[in-house]
Design an enzyme around this catalytic site. Structure first.
Site, PDB file in Angstrom:
ATOM      1  N   LYS A   1       0.922  -1.074   0.076  1.00  0.00           N
ATOM      2  CA  LYS A   1       0.219  -0.074  -0.071  1.00  0.00           C
ATOM      3  C   LYS A   1       0.896   1.290   0.053  1.00  0.00           C
ATOM      4  CE  LYS A   1      -3.631   2.570   2.776  1.00  0.00           C
ATOM      5  NZ  LYS A   1      -4.512   2.408   3.584  1.00  0.00           N
TER       6      LYS A   1
ATOM      7  N   LYS B   1      -2.361  -1.531  -3.924  1.00  0.00           N
ATOM      8  CA  LYS B   1      -3.009  -0.385  -3.908  1.00  0.00           C
ATOM      9  C   LYS B   1      -2.183   0.806  -3.740  1.00  0.00           C
ATOM     10  CE  LYS B   1      -5.843   2.061  -0.404  1.00  0.00           C
ATOM     11  NZ  LYS B   1      -6.385   2.218   0.756  1.00  0.00           N
TER      12      LYS B   1
END
Ligand code: PBG
Length: 329
Positions: free
Chosen positions: A201, A254
């Site tokens: 992330k 992400k």
């Protein structure tokens, strides 16, 4: 054969397979399926609340009664899963409403379970929606303290699993949290609950609209002390490897669109299912440009989602899930 042709006899002509829609369909390599989609939903206190998020048209803060109705529609569209984010009535320095068994997400999970929908409930596990400073954990000075945060994330995960979450998805980027959550779940008899780890992330500007939606903007500083530097691809693979070693069942990259290379590299390296998060900013940019009449929204939406799959994602978390599911064959 046209004697004037500048190509030789027998020259390769890839266009032959593009000559009509049926042939193009037959040789299409990548397809988006309903089963690939996960819809993020935002739950807020109250009843009868359905408040549209200004920067994310078509997405709402929903009170639990509305959430159940919305989820029914989602299930009817054949979308297999939703991921829940909570907006609590109160926040404090340690995010205690995040691991309160009577908190907004446990209440929502219980209501959804009662509705008996054919829908998997994924619970996002993080503290940023529940802390008054908006960071993803507890602070020591101005730093997020890793190990005390991991302890609280373990509690939060347990509370959500006990309330009915089918999958636990830690999105905080603390070190060692997957292993700790696995340990907590296993020792409490919840060995069957998968962990979908936000493994790679990145500290991204693409989360802007989400923070407005979840009311989770950090009150000072930024998340670069725990989320990854957008410049780092090798480090992303290391993060994924660690999460898998700690017991992650599914891994996530992400954001998605600016990180297709990470999805591809992860696909080549790891056999685990990969989810990609087509995040809020990626959604809002398309919606905004479409509202201005600058792009063909449907065409671009489909192209983006297909690209994420082509890069190697098995699953896509996307705010487009409902509109796409409506038109999938
Ligand atoms: C919470 C969390 C965030 C997103 C998902 N979980 C925001 C953040 O890290 O600030 C972003 C999702 C999106 O932008 O759609 N940690």
């Amino acid at each position: 054969m046209d004697k004037e042709s500048v190509l030789e006899v027998g020259a390769p002509r890839p266009r032959r397979l593009r000559s009509g829609p049926l042939l193009r369909r037959m040789v299409r390599e990548t397809q988006l399926r309903r089963e690939d989609l996960i819809l993020p939903l935002f739950v807020c206190p109250g009843t009868g609340v359905r408040r549209e998020i200004p920067s994310m048209p078509g997405n709402y803060q929903l009170s639990i009664d509305q959430l159940v109705e919305e989820s029914r529609q989602v299930a009817d569209l054949g979308i297999p899963a939703i991921i829940l984010f909570g907006i609590p009535p109160r926040k404090d320095a340690v995010g205690s409403s995040g691991y309160d068994p009577q908190g907004i997400i446990p209440q929502a999970l219980r209501a959804l379970k009662e509705a008996r929908l054919e829908l998997l409930l994924i619970a996002d596990v993080c503290l940023c929606e529940y802390t008054d400073h908006g960071h993803c954990g507890v602070l020591h000075g101005e730093e997020v303290a890793n190990d005390p945060t991991v302890e609280l994330l373990g509690r939060e995960a347990l509370v959500y699993a006990q309330a009915g979450a089918d999958i636990i998805a830690p999105s905080d980027m603390m070190d060692g949290r997957v292993g700790h959550i696995r340990l907590v779940l296993d020792t409490q008899g919840l060995t069957h609950i998968p962990i979908m780890a936000y493994a790679a992330k990145f500290a991204s500007g693409f989360y802007g609209p989400f923070r407005q939606a979840a009311e989770s903007t950090p009150q000072f500083g930024d998340r670069r002390g725990y989320q990854m530097d957008p410049a780092n691809a090798r480090e992303a693979l290391r993060e994924i490897e660690l999460d898998l070693r700690e017991g992650a069942d599914l891994i996530m990259v992400k954001p998605a669109l600016a990180y297709l290379d990470i999805i591809r590299a992860a696909r080549e390296r790891f056999p685990a299912p990969i989810a990609a998060y087509n995040v809020s900013g990626e959604y809002s940019m398309v919606k905004a440009a479409a509202q201005l009449g600058w792009i063909d929204e449907v065409r671009i939406r489909d192209e983006i989602l297909l690209a994420i799959k082509r890069a190697g994602a098995d699953l896509i978390l996307t705010y487009f899930a409902k509109e796409v599911a409506r038109v999938l064959p």
